[in-house]
Design an enzyme around this catalytic site. Structure first.
Site, PDB file in Angstrom:
ATOM      1  N   SER A 246      10.306  -2.368 -16.877  1.00 13.54           N
ATOM      2  CA  SER A 246      11.710  -2.748 -16.709  1.00 13.54           C
ATOM      3  C   SER A 246      12.277  -1.923 -15.555  1.00 13.54           C
ATOM      4  CB  SER A 246      12.508  -2.465 -17.977  1.00 13.54           C
ATOM      5  OG  SER A 246      12.737  -1.073 -18.075  1.00 13.54           O
ATOM      6  N   LYS A 247      13.325  -2.450 -14.944  1.00  8.24           N
ATOM      7  CA  LYS A 247      13.939  -1.747 -13.808  1.00  8.24           C
ATOM      8  C   LYS A 247      14.380  -0.359 -14.216  1.00  8.24           C
ATOM      9  CE  LYS A 247      15.639  -4.724 -10.252  1.00  8.24           C
ATOM     10  NZ  LYS A 247      16.647  -5.590  -9.767  1.00  8.24           N
TER      11      LYS A 247
END
Ligand code: GLU
Length: 315
Positions: A246-247
């Site tokens: 995930s970012k």
């Protein structure tokens, strides 16, 4: 920008070329550590280039954020920083050379037209090989949108330091590819080739997501009369069990809440272990500078794995 220390004929010149589209992330940390260690292992220069060419994707403030993160991690680059946004004239000059030699031509096709006309099946990356509709001149009623470079079925081959012999038939993979985009921006492929040549980069260490760009860049180097660097593509970083990162988990900058003063050494060690290196137990608790100095002495490219995995770091 000329490095303060001019490279001698056989000096290794590596580079790190982040895109300021977000903070430094685990993948770019691995590319930074790998490219730094590989350049310094051979007592070479390590240059920094900010790839801020794709202005719609650039996020304001991220170039500085990346630089501050690199500094907090103990990295020191040689010479000044090249910014692609300052280099439009150099890309235009290369484009004009390729137009004059007949290797580049204007193309008036839209994406939809290309998809409709393409007969060949798409490759694994979902890319459609351009069916060369404008290669012999713009059809009547069409205006130049982009510029494409001609490719042929003669395979482009190279030996990657990690992945071994590679062979690409560019005509099947992508067809004549874009060097100046319909939005007026120069394409990454052309900019990288022009910049690597100008910076004297003879060692390109970067993530394996860019592997398919390499034969395109070699093709352009040959047309422009530039030397081809040594290539070394590093495995991609995934989440645990191969999951996509995930970012949020991925971001490493100070502004993303990382305490690099406390975690920096652990991150560098994780990146080195990810690259197959075996820093001794005495490195745990060492400063970032000490860890990078160890890497500059001991980094062994033969140990770099070929398969993606997660970064062995638990914050
Ligand atoms: N700017 C590219 C990236 O951040 C790297 C380009 C290169 O190393 O050639 O993915």
């Amino acid at each position: 920008m000329i490095p303060e220390q001019m490279p001698s004929a056989n000096m290794t010149v590596g580079r790190f070329a982040p895109s300021p589209t977000g903070p430094l992330h685990t993948g770019s940390l691995v590319a930074a550590v790998g490219s730094y260690a590989m350049a310094k292992r051979y007592r070479g220069l390590w240059l920094l280039r900010m790839e801020d060419l794709d202005t719609p994707r650039v996020v304001p403030g991220m170039a500085d954020d990346i630089l501050r993160t690199l500094e907090a991690l103990g990295f020191a680059w040689d010479g000044g920083i090249i910014r692609q946004s300052d280099r439009t004239d150099a890309y235009q000059a290369a484009l004009e050379r390729l137009l004059a030699s007949g290797d580049v031509y204007p193309c008036g096709c839209s994406r939809a037209e290309i998809a409709r006309a393409a007969t060949a099946p798409h490759d694994g990356e979902g890319e459609v090989a351009y069916p060369n509709l404008c290669r012999n001149g713009l059809p009547p009623g069409k205006e130049a949108r982009a510029y494409r470079v001609k490719v042929s079925h003669v395979p482009v081959t190279f030996r990657d330091l990690v992945l071994g012999e590679k062979r690409y038939d560019l005509a099947s993979v992508c067809g004549d590819f874009v060097v100046k985009r319909a939005d007026g921006l120069f394409a990454y492929q052309l900019a990288v080739v022009v910049d690597d040549a100008e910076q004297g980069a003879n060692q390109v260490v970067r993530g394996a997501d860019l592997l398919s760009s390499t034969p395109r860049q070699i093709h352009l180097q040959r047309l422009l009369g530039f030397e081809t660097p040594v290539y070394c593509h590093l495995p991609l970083v995934t989440g645990p069990g191969g999951a996509k990162l995930s970012k949020r988990d991925n971001a490493l900058s100070l502004d993303s809440g990382r305490n690099l003063a406390a975690d920096g050494g652990g991150l560098l060690l994780a990146a080195l272990r990810f690259l197959g290196q075996q820093p001794p137990p005495s490195m745990s608790g060492a400063s970032c500078r000490e860890i990078l100095a160890w890497a500059a002495d001991a980094f062994d490219p033969a140990l770099i794995p070929t398969v993606p995995s997660s970064l062995p770091f638990s914050p």
